[in-house]
Design a protein around this motif. Sequence first.
Motif, short mmCIF file in Angstrom:
data_model
loop_
_atom_site.label_atom_id
_atom_site.label_comp_id
_atom_site.label_asym_id
_atom_site.label_seq_id
_atom_site.Cartn_x
_atom_site.Cartn_y
_atom_site.Cartn_z
N VAL A 91 0.83 -1.21 0.00
CA VAL A 91 0.00 0.00 0.00
C VAL A 91 0.86 1.25 0.00
N LEU A 92 1.95 1.25 0.79
CA LEU A 92 2.85 2.40 0.79
C LEU A 92 3.46 2.60 -0.60
N GLY A 93 3.84 1.49 -1.25
CA GLY A 93 4.37 1.59 -2.60
C GLY A 93 3.34 2.12 -3.58
N LEU A 94 2.08 1.70 -3.43
CA LEU A 94 1.00 2.19 -4.28
C LEU A 94 0.87 3.70 -4.18
N ILE A 95 0.83 4.20 -2.96
CA ILE A 95 0.63 5.64 -2.75
C ILE A 95 1.80 6.44 -3.32
N THR A 96 3.02 5.98 -3.06
CA THR A 96 4.18 6.76 -3.52
C THR A 96 4.38 6.68 -5.03
N THR A 97 4.04 5.54 -5.65
CA THR A 97 4.14 5.49 -7.12
C THR A 97 3.11 6.41 -7.76
N LEU A 98 1.94 6.51 -7.16
CA LEU A 98 0.93 7.44 -7.70
C LEU A 98 1.42 8.88 -7.62
N ILE A 99 2.09 9.23 -6.53
CA ILE A 99 2.65 10.57 -6.40
C ILE A 99 3.69 10.83 -7.50
N CYS A 100 4.55 9.82 -7.74
CA CYS A 100 5.57 9.97 -8.78
C CYS A 100 4.96 10.08 -10.16
N PHE A 101 3.91 9.29 -10.44
CA PHE A 101 3.22 9.39 -11.72
C PHE A 101 2.66 10.80 -11.92
N TYR A 102 2.03 11.33 -10.87
CA TYR A 102 1.45 12.66 -10.97
C TYR A 102 2.54 13.71 -11.22
N ASN A 116 12.63 12.05 -10.72
CA ASN A 116 11.30 11.47 -10.51
C ASN A 116 11.32 9.96 -10.74
N TRP A 117 11.94 9.53 -11.84
CA TRP A 117 11.90 8.11 -12.17
C TRP A 117 12.77 7.28 -11.24
N SER A 118 13.80 7.86 -10.70
CA SER A 118 14.60 7.17 -9.69
C SER A 118 13.79 6.96 -8.42
N LEU A 119 13.08 7.98 -7.99
CA LEU A 119 12.20 7.85 -6.82
C LEU A 119 11.07 6.86 -7.09
N PHE A 120 10.58 6.86 -8.32
CA PHE A 120 9.52 5.92 -8.69
C PHE A 120 10.01 4.48 -8.54
N GLN A 121 11.24 4.20 -8.95
CA GLN A 121 11.78 2.85 -8.85
C GLN A 121 11.84 2.39 -7.39
N VAL A 122 12.23 3.29 -6.49
CA VAL A 122 12.24 2.96 -5.07
C VAL A 122 10.83 2.62 -4.60
N ALA A 123 9.87 3.46 -4.97
CA ALA A 123 8.49 3.24 -4.56
C ALA A 123 7.93 1.95 -5.15
N LEU A 124 8.22 1.70 -6.42
CA LEU A 124 7.69 0.52 -7.10
C LEU A 124 8.15 -0.76 -6.41
N ILE A 173 0.27 12.41 -23.61
CA ILE A 173 1.05 11.66 -22.64
C ILE A 173 0.48 11.75 -21.23
N ASN A 174 0.11 12.94 -20.79
CA ASN A 174 -0.40 13.09 -19.43
C ASN A 174 -1.72 12.35 -19.22
N SER A 175 -2.57 12.35 -20.22
CA SER A 175 -3.83 11.60 -20.11
C SER A 175 -3.56 10.12 -19.95
N GLY A 176 -2.55 9.63 -20.67
CA GLY A 176 -2.18 8.22 -20.54
C GLY A 176 -1.69 7.89 -19.14
N ILE A 177 -0.90 8.78 -18.56
CA ILE A 177 -0.39 8.56 -17.19
C ILE A 177 -1.54 8.53 -16.19
N TYR A 178 -2.52 9.45 -16.34
CA TYR A 178 -3.67 9.45 -15.44
C TYR A 178 -4.47 8.15 -15.56
N ALA A 179 -4.62 7.65 -16.78
CA ALA A 179 -5.34 6.39 -16.98
C ALA A 179 -4.63 5.24 -16.28
#
Length: 411
Positions: A91-102, A116-124, A173-179
Motif C-alpha cells: 500500500v505504501l508503494g502504491l501511494i508513492t508510485t501514484l505521487i511519482c506518476f502525478y 522522478n523516475w529514480s524515486l519511482f523505482q524505489v516506490a515501485l 502523454i499526461n492523459s495516458g499517465i492518469y489512466a
Amino acid sequence: MDESKGHSTPNGAETTKFPFRLGFGLLFGLLGWLIPYLGVNSTLLPAKIQQIAPDQKVQIVALLATIANIIEGALSDRTVSRWGKRNPWIVLGLITTLICFYWLTKVTTIKGIIINWSLFQVALNMMVAPIVAFIADKAPKKYRGSISAFYGVGMNIGTPVGTMIASRYLTKINSGIYAFMIFEVVFTIIGLLLVGDGNNKGEKVKELHGSELLEAFIFPIHGDVRDFYLAVFGKLLFVSAQFVITGYQLYIFVDYMKLSSASAAHNLSVMSTILLITGVSFAIIGGPLADKFHSLKALVAASTVVMGIGVAFPAFDAAPWTMFAYAALSGAAMGMYNSVDQALNVSVLPNPDNVAKDLGIVNLANSLGQVFGPIMASVIIGAVGYKMMFPAAGLMCLVGAGLIMLIKKVH
C-alpha cells in the motif's frame, strides 16, 4: 518457513485444494503495478523525453534506474501488523508510485524526469518484492508451478497491454499517465483483497544481532547460495536481452526502420498483440507442465534459448516483419519463462527467514536487466548503429541458458 503455511488442514496435513484466490490475487496484484509501469517506461516516458530533448533520447533512457528491492524486501520479511507483513509495504508503494506518476505529468526538464523516475523505482519495489513473496508464503509446494503460472500470465499480459494502452496516448502523454494511475489503484486493491494477507500480530519474528542483522539486509552468503546466484545471473541475462528491444522499441521503428510516428504506433500495437497472444498462451501451459513433469530448470533454459533467437531476428532486415517475428518467438519464450521462473526462484532460496529480501535480490536482476539492456543497446547504437545490438542480445540469452542448466538443486 513451512511450505504449506496457510494451506494446511487442522491436523497439519497439506490441503489438496488448489488455491485459486491466491493465484488470481497474484495476477491482479502484479498487473496493478506492471501494466502502468511498462506502459509509461517503455512508451510514454521515451515519448516525453523525445519532446523535451530529442537529440539526447537514446542516452537519457539508459540513465533511468535505481535499486531498492533488498532493503524493502528485508523489512517486509520482518513486519508484524494487523494488516499482515506484506500489505503495508504494498500500500505504501502504491501511494508513492501514484505521487511519482502525478509529478511526471508536471515535470518539464530532463533532470526532473531522472529524479522522478529514480524515486519511482524505489516506490515501485515496495510493491514488487512483497507481492512475489506471497508465492513462498502461501503456495503449497506441489502447486508452486501452477501458482507461478498466474504470475507468468500476468507478466505476459503486462508487457503488451501496457504498450498497447500507451501507444494510444503518444500525443496525449499526461492523459495516458492518469489512466494508468486509475488502473493501478483498482487492480492492486483487488489483488490484495483476493490474497487476504491478514493480521500477523501473533507471529514471532526472529531477533537479529551482529552478523545475522547484517545478513538480513545483504546478498546471501550462507546456505546453498550457488544455485541461487546461478538463477539470479541467468535471469539478469534473460531480462537484459529482452530490454535491449523493449527499452528501444519505439526508436527501433522510428530510427532503425525509418517509420513515421503514426506508423510506429500502429506497428507497436500489432507487435504487442502478437506478444500478448503468444505470451499468455505459453504462460498458461508452462506452470502445469512444470508441476506434472518436474522440469523447472529445463523449461527456463529452453525459454531463454528461444528468447535469444527472437531478439536476434531484427538484425536480418530493418522492416516491421522482423519485429513481428521477434514478438512471436519472444512472446512464447517469455510466456513459458515467466510461468515457471518464480517457482524456480522460490526453490533455490537459501534462507526461509529472508524470503522477500532474497526474492528482492532475484527481482534486482530483473530491475538491473531493465537498465543494463538499454545501456548496452545505447553503447552499441552509439558505436556501430542499431543492427549489431540484436545478435549481442541473442548471445546474452545463450549464456543465460547455460547458467540455468548448471543449477543442481532443481530438476
